[in-house]
Scaffold this motif. Structure first.
Motif, PDB file in Angstrom:
ATOM      1  N   MET A   1       7.736  42.328  -0.161  1.00 52.58           N
ATOM      2  CA  MET A   1       9.113  41.919   0.075  1.00 52.58           C
ATOM      3  C   MET A   1       9.254  41.444   1.524  1.00 52.58           C
ATOM      4  SD  MET A   1      12.635  44.066  -0.444  1.00 52.58           S
ATOM      5  CE  MET A   1      12.209  45.459   0.580  1.00 52.58           C
ATOM      6  N   LYS A   2       9.843  40.258   1.694  1.00 50.55           N
ATOM      7  CA  LYS A   2      10.018  39.728   3.059  1.00 50.55           C
ATOM      8  C   LYS A   2      11.444  39.991   3.526  1.00 50.55           C
ATOM      9  CE  LYS A   2       8.029  36.056   4.566  1.00 50.55           C
ATOM     10  NZ  LYS A   2       7.686  34.645   4.795  1.00 50.55           N
ATOM     11  N   ILE A   3      11.543  40.570   4.688  1.00 52.14           N
ATOM     12  CA  ILE A   3      12.856  40.965   5.209  1.00 52.14           C
ATOM     13  C   ILE A   3      13.077  40.286   6.556  1.00 52.14           C
ATOM     14  CG2 ILE A   3      14.293  42.905   5.948  1.00 52.14           C
ATOM     15  CD1 ILE A   3      12.307  44.705   4.291  1.00 52.14           C
ATOM     16  N   ALA A   4      14.242  39.646   6.718  1.00 57.43           N
ATOM     17  CA  ALA A   4      14.617  39.087   8.020  1.00 57.43           C
ATOM     18  C   ALA A   4      15.764  39.916   8.577  1.00 57.43           C
ATOM     19  CB  ALA A   4      15.055  37.635   7.870  1.00 57.43           C
ATOM     20  N   ILE A   5      15.611  40.360   9.806  1.00 57.16           N
ATOM     21  CA  ILE A   5      16.723  41.017  10.498  1.00 57.16           C
ATOM     22  C   ILE A   5      17.211  40.015  11.538  1.00 57.16           C
ATOM     23  CG2 ILE A   5      17.458  42.970  11.922  1.00 57.16           C
ATOM     24  CD1 ILE A   5      15.073  44.559  10.772  1.00 57.16           C
ATOM     25  N   ILE A   6      18.472  39.633  11.410  1.00 61.59           N
ATOM     26  CA  ILE A   6      19.003  38.557  12.248  1.00 61.59           C
ATOM     27  C   ILE A   6      20.199  39.117  13.012  1.00 61.59           C
ATOM     28  CG2 ILE A   6      19.982  36.235  12.190  1.00 61.59           C
ATOM     29  CD1 ILE A   6      18.584  36.501   9.128  1.00 61.59           C
ATOM     30  N   TYR A   7      20.122  39.099  14.333  1.00 62.12           N
ATOM     31  CA  TYR A   7      21.163  39.753  15.118  1.00 62.12           C
ATOM     32  C   TYR A   7      21.711  38.816  16.178  1.00 62.12           C
ATOM     33  CZ  TYR A   7      17.658  39.819  18.700  1.00 62.12           C
ATOM     34  OH  TYR A   7      16.725  39.394  19.613  1.00 62.12           O
TER      35      TYR A   7
ATOM     36  N   GLY B   1      25.065  43.102  24.929  1.00 64.09           N
ATOM     37  CA  GLY B   1      24.497  44.115  25.820  1.00 64.09           C
ATOM     38  C   GLY B   1      23.123  44.607  25.398  1.00 64.09           C
ATOM     39  N   GLY B   2      22.633  44.156  24.250  1.00 66.70           N
ATOM     40  CA  GLY B   2      21.288  44.534  23.814  1.00 66.70           C
ATOM     41  C   GLY B   2      21.238  45.625  22.749  1.00 66.70           C
ATOM     42  N   THR B   3      22.374  46.293  22.487  1.00 63.90           N
ATOM     43  CA  THR B   3      22.321  47.419  21.536  1.00 63.90           C
ATOM     44  C   THR B   3      22.074  46.941  20.102  1.00 63.90           C
ATOM     45  OG1 THR B   3      23.824  48.615  22.980  1.00 63.90           O
ATOM     46  CG2 THR B   3      23.552  49.484  20.769  1.00 63.90           C
ATOM     47  N   THR B   4      22.665  45.819  19.735  1.00 64.41           N
ATOM     48  CA  THR B   4      22.469  45.337  18.360  1.00 64.41           C
ATOM     49  C   THR B   4      21.011  44.916  18.149  1.00 64.41           C
ATOM     50  OG1 THR B   4      24.747  44.533  18.488  1.00 64.41           O
ATOM     51  CG2 THR B   4      23.495  43.880  16.562  1.00 64.41           C
ATOM     52  N   ARG B   5      20.411  44.359  19.211  1.00 69.90           N
ATOM     53  CA  ARG B   5      18.966  44.043  19.107  1.00 69.90           C
ATOM     54  C   ARG B   5      18.152  45.336  18.992  1.00 69.90           C
ATOM     55  NH1 ARG B   5      18.082  41.059  23.551  1.00 69.90           N
ATOM     56  NH2 ARG B   5      17.855  42.950  24.751  1.00 69.90           N
ATOM     57  N   GLU B   6      18.504  46.311  19.830  1.00 76.20           N
ATOM     58  CA  GLU B   6      17.754  47.587  19.803  1.00 76.20           C
ATOM     59  C   GLU B   6      17.844  48.233  18.414  1.00 76.20           C
ATOM     60  OE1 GLU B   6      18.862  50.108  23.101  1.00 76.20           O
ATOM     61  OE2 GLU B   6      17.830  51.829  22.206  1.00 76.20           O
ATOM     62  N   CYS B   7      19.034  48.189  17.817  1.00 74.09           N
ATOM     63  CA  CYS B   7      19.173  48.761  16.462  1.00 74.09           C
ATOM     64  C   CYS B   7      18.314  47.984  15.467  1.00 74.09           C
ATOM     65  CB  CYS B   7      20.641  48.756  16.026  1.00 74.09           C
ATOM     66  SG  CYS B   7      21.614  49.978  16.902  1.00 74.09           S
ATOM     67  N   GLY B   8      18.258  46.658  15.632  1.00 73.91           N
ATOM     68  CA  GLY B   8      17.404  45.849  14.760  1.00 73.91           C
ATOM     69  C   GLY B   8      15.942  46.250  14.906  1.00 73.91           C
ATOM     70  N   GLU B   9      15.533  46.513  16.146  1.00 71.19           N
ATOM     71  CA  GLU B   9      14.132  46.917  16.390  1.00 71.19           C
ATOM     72  C   GLU B   9      13.852  48.288  15.753  1.00 71.19           C
ATOM     73  OE1 GLU B   9      13.829  44.518  20.665  1.00 71.19           O
ATOM     74  OE2 GLU B   9      14.141  46.689  20.645  1.00 71.19           O
ATOM     75  N   LEU B  10      14.833  49.200  15.887  1.00 70.70           N
ATOM     76  CA  LEU B  10      14.649  50.537  15.294  1.00 70.70           C
ATOM     77  C   LEU B  10      14.597  50.448  13.771  1.00 70.70           C
ATOM     78  CD1 LEU B  10      17.092  52.487  17.652  1.00 70.70           C
ATOM     79  CD2 LEU B  10      14.602  52.734  17.564  1.00 70.70           C
ATOM     80  N   LEU B  11      15.444  49.565  13.215  1.00 71.88           N
ATOM     81  CA  LEU B  11      15.440  49.382  11.759  1.00 71.88           C
ATOM     82  C   LEU B  11      14.096  48.806  11.307  1.00 71.88           C
ATOM     83  CD1 LEU B  11      16.991  49.383   9.037  1.00 71.88           C
ATOM     84  CD2 LEU B  11      17.792  47.076   9.626  1.00 71.88           C
ATOM     85  N   ALA B  12      13.591  47.832  12.068  1.00 70.88           N
ATOM     86  CA  ALA B  12      12.297  47.233  11.717  1.00 70.88           C
ATOM     87  C   ALA B  12      11.213  48.313  11.722  1.00 70.88           C
ATOM     88  CB  ALA B  12      11.955  46.116  12.704  1.00 70.88           C
ATOM     89  N   ARG B  13      11.302  49.231  12.695  1.00 71.03           N
ATOM     90  CA  ARG B  13      10.300  50.310  12.769  1.00 71.03           C
ATOM     91  C   ARG B  13      10.421  51.222  11.541  1.00 71.03           C
ATOM     92  NH1 ARG B  13      10.697  53.731  18.040  1.00 71.03           N
ATOM     93  NH2 ARG B  13      10.912  51.688  18.971  1.00 71.03           N
ATOM     94  N   GLU B  14      11.650  51.513  11.123  1.00 69.70           N
ATOM     95  CA  GLU B  14      11.862  52.354   9.929  1.00 69.70           C
ATOM     96  C   GLU B  14      11.348  51.668   8.663  1.00 69.70           C
ATOM     97  OE1 GLU B  14      13.609  55.384   9.096  1.00 69.70           O
ATOM     98  OE2 GLU B  14      13.398  55.873  11.217  1.00 69.70           O
ATOM     99  N   LEU B  15      11.276  50.351   8.724  1.00 73.63           N
ATOM    100  CA  LEU B  15      10.823  49.588   7.550  1.00 73.63           C
ATOM    101  C   LEU B  15       9.332  49.279   7.637  1.00 73.63           C
ATOM    102  CD1 LEU B  15      13.852  47.142   7.265  1.00 73.63           C
ATOM    103  CD2 LEU B  15      13.169  48.819   5.532  1.00 73.63           C
ATOM    104  N   SER B  16       8.623  50.022   8.478  1.00 70.01           N
ATOM    105  CA  SER B  16       7.201  49.704   8.677  1.00 70.01           C
ATOM    106  C   SER B  16       6.465  49.765   7.334  1.00 70.01           C
ATOM    107  CB  SER B  16       6.557  50.652   9.688  1.00 70.01           C
ATOM    108  OG  SER B  16       6.557  51.942   9.152  1.00 70.01           O
ATOM    109  N   GLY B  17       5.536  48.892   7.163  1.00 66.74           N
ATOM    110  CA  GLY B  17       4.872  48.767   5.862  1.00 66.74           C
ATOM    111  C   GLY B  17       5.439  47.586   5.087  1.00 66.74           C
TER     112      GLY B  17
END
Ligand SMILES: Cc1cc2nc3c(=O)[nH]c(=O)nc-3n(C[C@H](O)[C@H](O)[C@H](O)COP(=O)(O)O)c2cc1C
Length: 170
Positions: free
Chosen positions: A1-7, A11-27
């Motif tokens: 499954m291909k997932i795009a997180i687009i933010y 101030g950088g928090t929405t990007r940081e949350c995107g990065e954390l979400l990407a980490r939770e979706l590892s695999g």
């Protein structure tokens, strides 16, 4: 499954949350994009759109993006997250950001928390953040932190829940 997180972020928090979400979706096959970076939604099975709230409104860049890509977002699975200072208003903010069809069909619409750290902002934004922050921290009758408000933080639990919903949607 291909997932795009687009933010989009100020101030950088929405990007940081995107990065954390990407980490939770590892695999999974996850790519993170700034909204202004070139990408093609038709290459993805799931799009996760992240945006901050400013002056009681979803970031203008995000509203424009969602409007422009509504047709494509309706043909794939989509989820939405926001970053804000006042989570109680999250549903109101989401309804402003999303046309009804996207609101109704979304895998999830959630708030992943926020930050009122003045160091993240510049100029006018920094002033606003300092003022809201001191209202929360010093607004109580005795000069203590208000007990009806708290400084926002990133909500790790909501990030995990969003990741689980995305994984289950396959
Ligand atoms: C100018 C400005 C206005 C804001 N207005 C609101 C608001 O009306 N409601 C709210 O819940 N949060 C508000 N916030 C808080 C932001 O949503 C919060 O700081 C968020 O983490 C910002 O995300 P970003 O770092 O990705 O830009 C505001 C922040 C700024 C800088």
């Amino acid at each position: 499954m291909k997932i795009a997180i687009i933010y989009t972020t100020t101030g950088g928090t929405t990007r940081e949350c995107g990065e954390l979400l990407a980490r939770e979706l590892s695999g999974q096959d996850v790519t993170l994009f700034d909204m202004d970076e070139r990408h093609d939604l038709s290459d993805y099975d799931v799009a996760v759109i992240g945006f901050p709230i400013r002056m009681a409104r979803p970031a203008r860049r995000a509203k424009r993006y969602i409007k422009e890509h509504k047709g494509e977002l309706l043909t794939i699975k989509s989820a939405y997250y926001m970053c804000c200072g006042f989570i109680d208003f999250a549903d109101e903010y989401a309804r402003q950001a999303l046309p009804c069809e996207l609101y109704e069909s979304a895998l999830d619409i959630t708030c992943l928390g926020g930050s009122l750290d003045p160091a993240r902002f510049k100029g006018f934004d920094k002033l606003i953040v300092k003022s809201v922050r001191s209202e929360i921290l010093g607004g109580g009758n005795n000069g203590d932190q208000r007990d009806d408000m708290a400084l926002p933080t990133i909500l790790d639990e909501n990030i995990s829940q969003l990741a689980d919903l995305i994984k289950k949607s396959v």
